[in-house]
Motif scaffolding. Structure first.
Motif, PDB file in Angstrom:
ATOM      1  N   ILE A 200       0.740  -1.058   0.068  1.00 50.22           N
ATOM      2  CA  ILE A 200       0.190   0.082  -0.138  1.00 50.22           C
ATOM      3  C   ILE A 200       0.942   1.078   0.045  1.00 50.22           C
ATOM      4  O   ILE A 200       0.475   2.029  -0.727  1.00 50.22           O
ATOM      5  N   PHE A 201       2.075   1.308   0.779  1.00 51.60           N
ATOM      6  CA  PHE A 201       2.972   2.466   0.841  1.00 51.60           C
ATOM      7  C   PHE A 201       3.413   2.454  -0.791  1.00 51.60           C
ATOM      8  O   PHE A 201       3.772   3.688  -0.928  1.00 51.60           O
ATOM      9  N   LYS A 202       3.835   1.589  -1.408  1.00 49.68           N
ATOM     10  CA  LYS A 202       4.280   1.442  -2.473  1.00 49.68           C
ATOM     11  C   LYS A 202       3.360   2.516  -3.329  1.00 49.68           C
ATOM     12  O   LYS A 202       3.687   3.100  -4.370  1.00 49.68           O
ATOM     13  N   ALA A 203       1.920   2.254  -3.478  1.00 51.58           N
ATOM     14  CA  ALA A 203       1.007   2.705  -4.105  1.00 51.58           C
ATOM     15  C   ALA A 203       1.086   4.218  -4.014  1.00 51.58           C
ATOM     16  O   ALA A 203       0.921   5.123  -4.720  1.00 51.58           O
ATOM     17  N   ILE A 204       1.162   4.851  -2.593  1.00 49.47           N
ATOM     18  CA  ILE A 204       1.209   6.144  -2.036  1.00 49.47           C
ATOM     19  C   ILE A 204       2.499   6.737  -2.644  1.00 49.47           C
ATOM     20  O   ILE A 204       2.248   7.965  -3.199  1.00 49.47           O
ATOM     21  N   GLN A 205       3.520   5.938  -2.693  1.00 53.42           N
ATOM     22  CA  GLN A 205       4.926   6.848  -3.137  1.00 53.42           C
ATOM     23  C   GLN A 205       5.048   6.678  -4.604  1.00 53.42           C
ATOM     24  O   GLN A 205       5.365   7.577  -5.051  1.00 53.42           O
ATOM     25  N   THR A 206       4.331   5.761  -5.338  1.00 58.73           N
ATOM     26  CA  THR A 206       4.760   5.724  -6.790  1.00 58.73           C
ATOM     27  C   THR A 206       3.561   5.751  -7.874  1.00 58.73           C
ATOM     28  O   THR A 206       3.958   6.229  -8.986  1.00 58.73           O
ATOM     29  N   ASN A 207       2.290   5.814  -7.306  1.00 56.95           N
ATOM     30  CA  ASN A 207       1.134   5.866  -8.031  1.00 56.95           C
ATOM     31  C   ASN A 207       0.981   7.242  -8.768  1.00 56.95           C
ATOM     32  O   ASN A 207       0.955   8.107  -7.896  1.00 56.95           O
ATOM     33  N   GLU A 208       1.083   7.490  -9.945  1.00 62.67           N
ATOM     34  CA  GLU A 208       0.702   9.013 -10.389  1.00 62.67           C
ATOM     35  C   GLU A 208      -0.861   8.985 -11.042  1.00 62.67           C
ATOM     36  O   GLU A 208      -1.055  10.040 -11.537  1.00 62.67           O
ATOM     37  N   GLU A 209      -1.528   8.028 -11.243  1.00 66.70           N
ATOM     38  CA  GLU A 209      -2.821   7.985 -11.645  1.00 66.70           C
ATOM     39  C   GLU A 209      -3.759   8.637 -10.841  1.00 66.70           C
ATOM     40  O   GLU A 209      -3.508   8.501  -9.441  1.00 66.70           O
ATOM     41  N   ASN A 210      -5.038   8.922 -11.109  1.00 65.22           N
ATOM     42  CA  ASN A 210      -5.920   9.407 -10.143  1.00 65.22           C
ATOM     43  C   ASN A 210      -7.314   8.430 -10.412  1.00 65.22           C
ATOM     44  O   ASN A 210      -7.871   8.784 -11.693  1.00 65.22           O
ATOM     45  N   GLY A 211      -7.863   8.133  -9.444  1.00 62.12           N
ATOM     46  CA  GLY A 211      -9.172   7.387  -9.626  1.00 62.12           C
ATOM     47  C   GLY A 211      -8.994   6.175  -9.892  1.00 62.12           C
ATOM     48  O   GLY A 211     -10.222   5.416 -10.261  1.00 62.12           O
ATOM     49  N   LYS A 212      -7.819   5.544 -10.255  1.00 60.13           N
ATOM     50  CA  LYS A 212      -7.716   4.224 -10.643  1.00 60.13           C
ATOM     51  C   LYS A 212      -7.461   3.074  -9.602  1.00 60.13           C
ATOM     52  O   LYS A 212      -6.950   3.541  -8.549  1.00 60.13           O
ATOM     53  N   PHE A 213      -7.638   1.904  -9.760  1.00 55.70           N
ATOM     54  CA  PHE A 213      -7.761   0.816  -8.817  1.00 55.70           C
ATOM     55  C   PHE A 213      -6.136   0.347  -8.868  1.00 55.70           C
ATOM     56  O   PHE A 213      -5.584  -0.177  -9.909  1.00 55.70           O
ATOM     57  N   TRP A 214      -5.798   0.312  -7.683  1.00 53.61           N
ATOM     58  CA  TRP A 214      -4.377  -0.383  -7.366  1.00 53.61           C
ATOM     59  C   TRP A 214      -4.418  -1.839  -6.624  1.00 53.61           C
ATOM     60  O   TRP A 214      -5.022  -1.818  -5.457  1.00 53.61           O
ATOM     61  N   ASN A 215      -3.692  -2.628  -7.257  1.00 55.33           N
ATOM     62  CA  ASN A 215      -3.693  -3.961  -6.767  1.00 55.33           C
ATOM     63  C   ASN A 215      -2.169  -4.189  -6.147  1.00 55.33           C
ATOM     64  O   ASN A 215      -1.525  -4.195  -6.737  1.00 55.33           O
ATOM     65  N   VAL A 216      -2.337  -4.631  -4.759  1.00 51.93           N
ATOM     66  CA  VAL A 216      -1.089  -4.660  -4.202  1.00 51.93           C
ATOM     67  C   VAL A 216      -0.220  -5.857  -4.461  1.00 51.93           C
ATOM     68  O   VAL A 216       0.973  -5.885  -4.522  1.00 51.93           O
ATOM     69  N   MET A 217      -1.125  -6.871  -5.003  1.00 53.64           N
ATOM     70  CA  MET A 217      -0.442  -8.185  -5.179  1.00 53.64           C
ATOM     71  C   MET A 217       0.038  -7.858  -6.876  1.00 53.64           C
ATOM     72  O   MET A 217       1.454  -8.533  -6.945  1.00 53.64           O
ATOM     73  N   ALA A 218      -0.281  -7.078  -7.659  1.00 54.02           N
ATOM     74  CA  ALA A 218       0.392  -6.883  -8.661  1.00 54.02           C
ATOM     75  C   ALA A 218       1.374  -5.743  -8.705  1.00 54.02           C
ATOM     76  O   ALA A 218       2.355  -5.581  -9.537  1.00 54.02           O
ATOM     77  N   GLY A 219       1.265  -4.973  -7.480  1.00 60.37           N
ATOM     78  CA  GLY A 219       2.217  -3.808  -7.378  1.00 60.37           C
ATOM     79  C   GLY A 219       1.927  -2.749  -8.643  1.00 60.37           C
ATOM     80  O   GLY A 219       2.926  -1.906  -8.813  1.00 60.37           O
ATOM     81  N   SER A 220       0.671  -2.470  -8.972  1.00 59.17           N
ATOM     82  CA  SER A 220       0.229  -1.656  -9.960  1.00 59.17           C
ATOM     83  C   SER A 220      -1.258  -1.409 -10.353  1.00 59.17           C
ATOM     84  O   SER A 220      -1.958  -2.181  -9.570  1.00 59.17           O
ATOM     85  N   ILE A 221      -1.638  -0.511 -11.082  1.00 65.94           N
ATOM     86  CA  ILE A 221      -2.767  -0.125 -11.369  1.00 65.94           C
ATOM     87  C   ILE A 221      -3.297  -1.354 -12.123  1.00 65.94           C
ATOM     88  O   ILE A 221      -2.690  -1.958 -12.875  1.00 65.94           O
ATOM     89  N   GLU A 222      -4.631  -1.530 -12.060  1.00 65.63           N
ATOM     90  CA  GLU A 222      -5.435  -2.490 -12.665  1.00 65.63           C
ATOM     91  C   GLU A 222      -6.678  -2.012 -13.326  1.00 65.63           C
ATOM     92  O   GLU A 222      -7.408  -1.528 -12.416  1.00 65.63           O
ATOM     93  N   PRO A 223      -7.172  -2.782 -14.258  1.00 63.70           N
ATOM     94  CA  PRO A 223      -8.610  -2.087 -14.649  1.00 63.70           C
ATOM     95  C   PRO A 223      -9.619  -2.523 -13.630  1.00 63.70           C
ATOM     96  O   PRO A 223      -9.470  -3.701 -13.256  1.00 63.70           O
ATOM     97  N   TYR A 224     -10.580  -1.765 -13.643  1.00 64.47           N
ATOM     98  CA  TYR A 224     -11.848  -2.066 -12.601  1.00 64.47           C
ATOM     99  C   TYR A 224     -12.394  -3.430 -13.290  1.00 64.47           C
ATOM    100  O   TYR A 224     -12.517  -3.588 -14.399  1.00 64.47           O
TER     101      TYR A 224
END
Ligand SMILES: NC(=O)c1ccc[n+]([C@@H]2O[C@H](COP(=O)([O-])OP(=O)(O)OC[C@H]3O[C@@H](n4cnc5c(N)ncnc54)[C@H](OP(=O)(O)O)[C@@H]3O)[C@@H](O)[C@H]2O)c1
Length: 224
Positions: A200-224
Motif C-alpha cells: 500500500i505504501f508503494k502505491a502511495i509513493q509511486t502511483n501517479e494515476e488518479n481514480g484508478k484501482f491499485w492491486n498490491v499483489m500486482a504492484g500496479s494499477i489494474e482495470p476495474y
C-alpha cells in the motif's frame, strides 16, 4: 517524496492492515492520527502517533474526531480509509442485518468521514480507500453480497472524488490490499499485514494515476 512532518489520518488503526500501516507510516516519518473505536491502540506508543476515538458510523463521533485532528494538525497530507467490516463473506443470500452493518460502515461511514475531512486536506494530498478485488466485475462470485457491493460502491465514490478534487491536485486511489492474515481475512490468507502495508505504501509513493484501482499483489494499477 519526503514524508517527514507530513500528517496522515488512518481509520481502524488498532487492528490488522490498519495497525501495520500505522507502524509503516511512523517508520517513514509521518505524524499519524490513528483512529480506533476504543480510543486506544494497545502496545503501540510513539511520539508521532496520536490516537483518536472514532466510530465512522456515528455522526457525533465523526465530528468530534475531525475537530480534534483539525485542532492539532490544521492540514492533512494523507487520508487512508481502512476501517471496514465483512460479516457476510461466507453467505450467498443477502441478509438484512449484514447489509445494514456493511453499508453503514463500508459505505455511509467511509463516505461521510471522508467528506468531513476534505476541508482539511492539503493541496497535493492523497486519499486511499482500502477496497477489495472481490468488488471487481471480472472476479464476481456468489459469496459476500453486501461486502462485494459495498466495495464496488466505494470504487465508484473514489472515481467521482478523483474528478471532484483534481483541480486541488488531490489524488484518490482505491486499493486491493491482497488477501491478508487479519481478523477479517482469516488465518488461511497468504499475505502478512506487513507485506500488505509495504504494498500500500508503494502505491502511495509511486502511483501517479488518479481514480484508478491499485492491486498490491500486482504492484500496479489494474482495470476495474
Ligand atoms: N484482510 C483481507 O484479506 C482484506 C482483503 C481485502 C480488503 N480488506 C479490507 O481491509 C480493511 C482492513 O481490514 P482488516 O483485514 O485489517 O480487518 P480487521 O483486523 O478486522 O480491521 C478492521 C478495522 O476496522 C475497524 N472498524 C470496523 N468498524 C468500524 C467503525 N464503525 N468505525 C471505525 N472503525 C471500524 C475495526 O475496529 P474494531 O477493532 O473496533 O472492530 C478495525 O480496526 C477493511 O476495509 C477490509 O475490507 C481486507
Amino acid at each position: 517524496m519526503n514524508t517527514a512532518n507530513k500528517n496522515a489520518v488512518i481509520t481502524g488503526a488498532n487492528s490488522g492492515i490498519g495497525l501495520a500501516l500505522t507502524h509503516k507510516l511512523l517508520a517513514e516519518g509521518y505524524n499519524v492520527f490513528g483512529t480506533s473505536r476504543s480510543g486506544r491502540i494497545d502496545d503501540l506508543h510513539h511520539d508521532n502517533l496520536r490516537v483518536i476515538r472514532l466510530d465512522i458510523t456515528d455522526r457525533n463521533s465523526v465530528n468530534a474526531a475531525t475537530a480534534e485532528i483539525n485542532t492539532t494538525a490544521k492540514k492533512i497530507d494523507l487520508l487512508i480509509n481502512n476501517a471496514g467490516v465483512a460479516p457476510d463473506v461466507f453467505a450467498e443470500e443477502p441478509e438484512i442485518g449484514a447489509f445494514m452493518e456493511t453499508f453503514s460502515t463500508n459505505v455511509y461511514g467511509t463516505v461521510f468521514f471522508t467528506e468531513t475531512v476534505l476541508p482539511i486536506l492539503n493541496s497535493g494530498a492523497q486519499v486511499i480507500f482500502i477496497s477489495s478485488n472481490m468488488s471487481l466485475p471480472r472476479n464476481m462470485a456468489t459469496n459476500g453480497p453486501a461486502y462485494r457491493m459495498s466495495k464496488a460502491a466505494i470504487n465508484v465514490y473514489a472515481m467521482m472524488l478523483a474528478q471532484r478534487l483534481e483541480n486541488q491536485h488531490i489524488r484518490v486511489t482505491p486499493v486491493h490490499p491482497g488477501w491478508v492474515q487479519t481478523r477479517l481475512g482469516g488465518d488461511q490468507a497468504p499475505y502478512t499485514t506487513e507485506r500488505s502495508a509495504e504494498g500500500i505504501f508503494k502505491a502511495i509513493q509511486t502511483n501517479e494515476e488518479n481514480g484508478k484501482f491499485w492491486n498490491v499483489m500486482a504492484g500496479s494499477i489494474e482495470p476495474y
